[in-house]
Design an enzyme around this catalytic site. Sequence first.
Site, PDB file in Angstrom:
ATOM      1  N   CYS A 113       0.815  -1.228   0.000  1.00  0.00           N
ATOM      2  CA  CYS A 113       0.000   0.000   0.000  1.00  0.00           C
ATOM      3  C   CYS A 113       0.842   1.268   0.000  1.00  0.00           C
ATOM      4  O   CYS A 113       0.665   2.145  -0.856  1.00  0.00           O
ATOM      5  CB  CYS A 113      -0.991  -0.027   1.172  1.00  0.00           C
ATOM      6  SG  CYS A 113      -0.268   0.187   2.818  1.00  0.00           S
ATOM      7  N   HIS A 156      -2.916   1.534   6.653  1.00  0.00           N
ATOM      8  CA  HIS A 156      -3.155   1.363   5.215  1.00  0.00           C
ATOM      9  C   HIS A 156      -3.324   2.741   4.584  1.00  0.00           C
ATOM     10  O   HIS A 156      -3.773   3.688   5.238  1.00  0.00           O
ATOM     11  CB  HIS A 156      -4.407   0.520   4.975  1.00  0.00           C
ATOM     12  CG  HIS A 156      -4.652   0.192   3.540  1.00  0.00           C
ATOM     13  ND1 HIS A 156      -3.897  -0.741   2.855  1.00  0.00           N
ATOM     14  CD2 HIS A 156      -5.556   0.665   2.649  1.00  0.00           C
ATOM     15  CE1 HIS A 156      -4.335  -0.828   1.607  1.00  0.00           C
ATOM     16  NE2 HIS A 156      -5.337   0.030   1.454  1.00  0.00           N
ATOM     17  N   HIS A 165      -5.524   1.658  -4.748  1.00  0.00           N
ATOM     18  CA  HIS A 165      -4.677   1.151  -3.669  1.00  0.00           C
ATOM     19  C   HIS A 165      -4.246  -0.281  -3.957  1.00  0.00           C
ATOM     20  O   HIS A 165      -4.869  -1.009  -4.728  1.00  0.00           O
ATOM     21  CB  HIS A 165      -5.403   1.232  -2.318  1.00  0.00           C
ATOM     22  CG  HIS A 165      -6.520   0.246  -2.137  1.00  0.00           C
ATOM     23  ND1 HIS A 165      -6.882  -0.249  -0.901  1.00  0.00           N
ATOM     24  CD2 HIS A 165      -7.348  -0.359  -3.028  1.00  0.00           C
ATOM     25  CE1 HIS A 165      -7.893  -1.093  -1.042  1.00  0.00           C
ATOM     26  NE2 HIS A 165      -8.199  -1.171  -2.311  1.00  0.00           N
TER      27      HIS A 165
END
Length: 321
Positions: A237, A284, A296
Amino acid sequence: MSSVRILLRTLVVAGLSAVLVAPMSAARAEPSASELTQQINKASTELEKVVESYNKLNEEIKASKTAVAALSARLGPLEQQAGQARTEAAELASRAYKSGGGLTAANVLLSRGDGSSLVNRLSALEQLARDRDRQIAGFDATQRQYVDEKSRLDATLARQTAQAKQVAAGKKRIEGELSKLYQMRRAAYGSETSSGSKYSGKIPAVSGKAGVAVRYAYNAIGKPYVYSAEGPNGYDCSGLTLAAWRAAGKSLPHNAAMQWDKVAHISRGSLQPGDLVFYRSLGHVGLFVGGGKIIHSSRAGEPVKLVSVDVMPPYGYGRVR
């Protein structure tokens, strides 16, 4: 009557057997596809925490290496200066000890020459003493600076060695967790990874450096999740957001929480394409591309995707400065 007793005994035994066997059979039952999916999601979330901790450790090692290089660059000249200072201090002490060596108090007071007054000679003697005191103080300061820098270097090197061991242990743990996760994915979906395809739609026109980051993210769609990777063949990420903004000439650390510390915090109403959206208590991060969407790298086994900004509850929003 005996036949009735036999029948009752048989029914009791059969009933007990059913009670004992039923829980064992239930315990051996394979989890359903939905149960496996829940397990996979939970394992993926836990794995991402481990990966981001691993990424943070790698960032700390980079900082340690930079510090070591800077300290080493300063230490060489300092060591040379300290050695020279020690030599000069020894020479100064030797001259002071030997009679007639160098410019002593007697030399100054008794020397003849140009008819200088005693006051002038006394002033010269005072200046000599001050110069010697400054020289000795300079020697001491150089030596202390060298010792301090050397201590900092040794401490940084020791920290770097410990960090390297932690990285090795973290890598081993991640690979073990990945193995378990892929086994669950095989059981649930028949394969370890979901295949992804390159984005074929129209990429929104965004001006400036944010536009470069957005285009990069769109071109990464379909590429696999690879832990601790920052492209070009795979990403995790924070590796994706790092790579997108690196293409635009901006530097971000490879860790979601550290990226949060570096960006300007903004409100949801201020979101613009190129901004970062953070999730899972800074565990994240994704890149906002406009239209209520982010791109993402979500989790192991899943490719880079274009999804809703509310794919999970956002933690906060940030703008790269």
